[in-house]
Design an enzyme around this catalytic site. Structure first.
Site, PDB file in Angstrom:
ATOM      1  N   PRO A 200       0.795  -1.206   0.000  1.00 51.57           N
ATOM      2  CA  PRO A 200       0.000   0.000   0.000  1.00 51.57           C
ATOM      3  C   PRO A 200       0.838   1.272   0.000  1.00 51.57           C
ATOM      4  O   PRO A 200       1.657   1.492   0.883  1.00 51.57           O
ATOM      5  CB  PRO A 200      -0.771  -0.107   1.313  1.00 51.57           C
ATOM      6  CG  PRO A 200      -0.082  -1.166   2.113  1.00 51.57           C
ATOM      7  CD  PRO A 200       1.096  -1.606   1.368  1.00 51.57           C
ATOM      8  N   GLU A 201       0.593   2.077  -0.973  1.00 48.95           N
ATOM      9  CA  GLU A 201       1.141   3.425  -1.001  1.00 48.95           C
ATOM     10  C   GLU A 201      -0.040   4.360  -0.735  1.00 48.95           C
ATOM     11  O   GLU A 201      -1.127   3.901  -0.409  1.00 48.95           O
ATOM     12  CB  GLU A 201       1.809   3.694  -2.355  1.00 48.95           C
ATOM     13  CG  GLU A 201       2.903   2.668  -2.658  1.00 48.95           C
ATOM     14  CD  GLU A 201       3.606   2.870  -3.990  1.00 48.95           C
ATOM     15  OE1 GLU A 201       3.783   4.031  -4.394  1.00 48.95           O
ATOM     16  OE2 GLU A 201       3.962   1.881  -4.626  1.00 48.95           O
TER      17      GLU A 201
ATOM     18  N   HIS B 206      -3.111 -15.341   8.754  1.00 50.39           N
ATOM     19  CA  HIS B 206      -2.511 -14.010   8.947  1.00 50.39           C
ATOM     20  C   HIS B 206      -3.515 -12.915   9.280  1.00 50.39           C
ATOM     21  O   HIS B 206      -3.231 -11.742   9.113  1.00 50.39           O
ATOM     22  CB  HIS B 206      -1.655 -13.590   7.745  1.00 50.39           C
ATOM     23  CG  HIS B 206      -0.681 -14.638   7.328  1.00 50.39           C
ATOM     24  ND1 HIS B 206       0.339 -15.070   8.144  1.00 50.39           N
ATOM     25  CD2 HIS B 206      -0.586 -15.386   6.199  1.00 50.39           C
ATOM     26  CE1 HIS B 206       1.024 -16.027   7.527  1.00 50.39           C
ATOM     27  NE2 HIS B 206       0.481 -16.235   6.348  1.00 50.39           N
TER      28      HIS B 206
ATOM     29  N   ARG C  55       3.227 -10.560   5.857  1.00 46.53           N
ATOM     30  CA  ARG C  55       4.651 -10.400   6.193  1.00 46.53           C
ATOM     31  C   ARG C  55       4.881  -9.711   7.536  1.00 46.53           C
ATOM     32  O   ARG C  55       6.002  -9.651   8.005  1.00 46.53           O
ATOM     33  CB  ARG C  55       5.362  -9.650   5.064  1.00 46.53           C
ATOM     34  CG  ARG C  55       5.351 -10.457   3.792  1.00 46.53           C
ATOM     35  CD  ARG C  55       5.940  -9.692   2.621  1.00 46.53           C
ATOM     36  NE  ARG C  55       7.371  -9.530   2.744  1.00 46.53           N
ATOM     37  CZ  ARG C  55       8.088  -8.825   1.884  1.00 46.53           C
ATOM     38  NH1 ARG C  55       7.510  -8.205   0.879  1.00 46.53           N
ATOM     39  NH2 ARG C  55       9.386  -8.734   2.028  1.00 46.53           N
TER      40      ARG C  55
END
Length: 269
Positions: free
Chosen positions: A2-3, A91, A109
Site C-alpha cells: 500500500p502506497e 494471517h 509479512r
DNA sequence: CTGAGATCCTGTCTGC
DNA sequence: TGCAGACAGGATCTCA
C-alpha cells in the site's frame, strides 16, 4: 502493497464506522513490525470512533480520548466482514468488532503495525514525516528545495518519507516516467522546471490512482473487498521487457536503493 | 550529519 | 517434483 492511494482507498472504505462504537477488540498476534500495546483492547473497547483519517501511509482512527494508528506495511490490508461470517484467513492478526460488522487486519509479512497513542501528531513515527504530496505546500518550490543540495538519485528522494510522504515504489517510477525524468538523475541536477513537472506528475498519478481505487498487483484489496484498477494505467512499473507506450523502446529495470525501478531510457533523461 | 546495506517476515515464482 | 535463490506494494536500524 500500500502506497498513498491504497491507504486512502482503505480509509474511505472504513469511513462508515465513524460514530460507531467498538464492541470488542481481539488481537491474535501482537508480533507485528512493533509489538502491539498490551493495553490496547481495554483502552478502546466500548468507545466510539469520532474520526477516521490518513496521515502519510498511516490510518488514524480517533476515539474520544485517544487514537489507534495502523500501518499496512508491505502486505497488510483491512477487510470488513459481517459478524455472523466466521470465515478467517491465515494471517488475520486483529479484529475490531462493531455491532454488525468487523474490521480485520491481515498482514502476511507482518511489516505492518498497530499503535496506540494519545496524539498521533506527537508520535515519533509521525513527527518525522514530510509533507503530503496532495497538499498545496507540495509544489515545485518545495521539491526544488528538497533536491537542490542532494547527491541522491531522485527516485530515492521521492521515496524518502521524511521529505514527501505516501510515494512508494510504484508511484515513484510512474511519476518519473510521466515527467520524463530518469530515476537516476541526481537531485541537485534538477531544474526548477523539472521540479514543476515532477511535482505535477506526482499529484496527477496519485489522484488518478485514488480515483481508480489504487493498484492491485496481486494481493491489495480495499476493506470493502474491491481491488484497485490503476494497474491498467501503469506505464512502466513491472513492465520491463515490454515496449514503452510512448516511444516503443524497451522498458528496463534497474535496482536503485535496493528497490526495483522501471524506466524508459529513451523517454526519460 | 550523510548514505549504503542489512534486516524484519512469508509466500510465490523461476531456473536448474 | 524438489529445492535453492530471487523477489515482493515498506521503513528502521546499524555502521562507516
Amino acid at each position: 502493497m500500500p502506497e498513498l492511494p491504497e491507504v486512502e482507498t482503505t480509509v474511505r472504505a472504513i469511513n462508515k464506522f465513524e460514530n460507531e462504537k467498538l464492541v470488542a477488540v481481539i488481537i491474535h498476534n501482537r508480533n507485528l513490525r512493533w509489538k502491539v500495546d498490551k493495553t490496547i483492547e481495554k483502552k478502546i473497547v466500548n468507545k466510539k470512533i469520532t474520526k477516521i483519517s490518513r496521515r502519510a501511509k498511516y490510518i488514524l482512527i480517533q476515539f474520544e480520548d485517544l487514537y489507534i494508528m495502523l500501518h499496512l506495511g508491505m502486505s497488510g490490508n483491512l477487510r470488513i466482514q459481517r459478524n455472523n461470517n466466521n470465515h478467517f484467513k491465515k494471517h488475520d492478526h486483529a479484529e475490531f468488532v462493531f455491532k454488525d460488522e468487523k474490521i480485520i487486519f491481515n498482514d502476511v509479512r507482518r511489516f505492518g503495525s498497530i499503535h496506540l497513542t494519545k496524539n498521533p501528531f506527537d508520535h515519533e513515527l509521525i513527527k518525522v514525516l514530510g509533507i503530503e504530496p496532495l497538499s498545496n505546500q507540495f509544489n515545485e518550490d518545495y521539491l526544488y528545495e528538497v533536491c537542490k543540495n542532494s547527491n541522491l538519485e531522485i527516485k530515492k528522494i521521492l521515496m524518502d518519507q521524511r521529505k514527501i510522504v505516501g510515494v512508494g515504489n510504484i508511484y515513484a517510477s510512474e511519476s518519473l516516467f510521466l515527467s520524463r525524468i530518469s530515476p537516476e538523475r541526481i537531485g541537485k541536477k534538477l531544474s526548477i522546471k523539472d521540479c514543476s513537472n515532477l511535482s505535477n506528475s506526482i499529484k496527477k498519478v496519485l489522484k488518478e490512482a485514488i480515483k481508480m481505487g489504487g493498484t492491485t498487483l496481486k494481493d491489495f484489496y480495499s476493506a470493502d473487498g474491491n481491488q484497485g484498477y490503476f494497474k491498467i494505467k501503469l506505464n512502466v512499473y513491472g513492465k520491463d521487457g515490454q515496449l514503452c507506450n510512448s516511444c516503443n523502446n524497451i522498458i528496463t529495470k534497474k535496482i536503485i536503493g535496493q528497490r526495483s525501478t522501471f524506466m524508459c531510457s529513451k523517454c526519460q533523461n
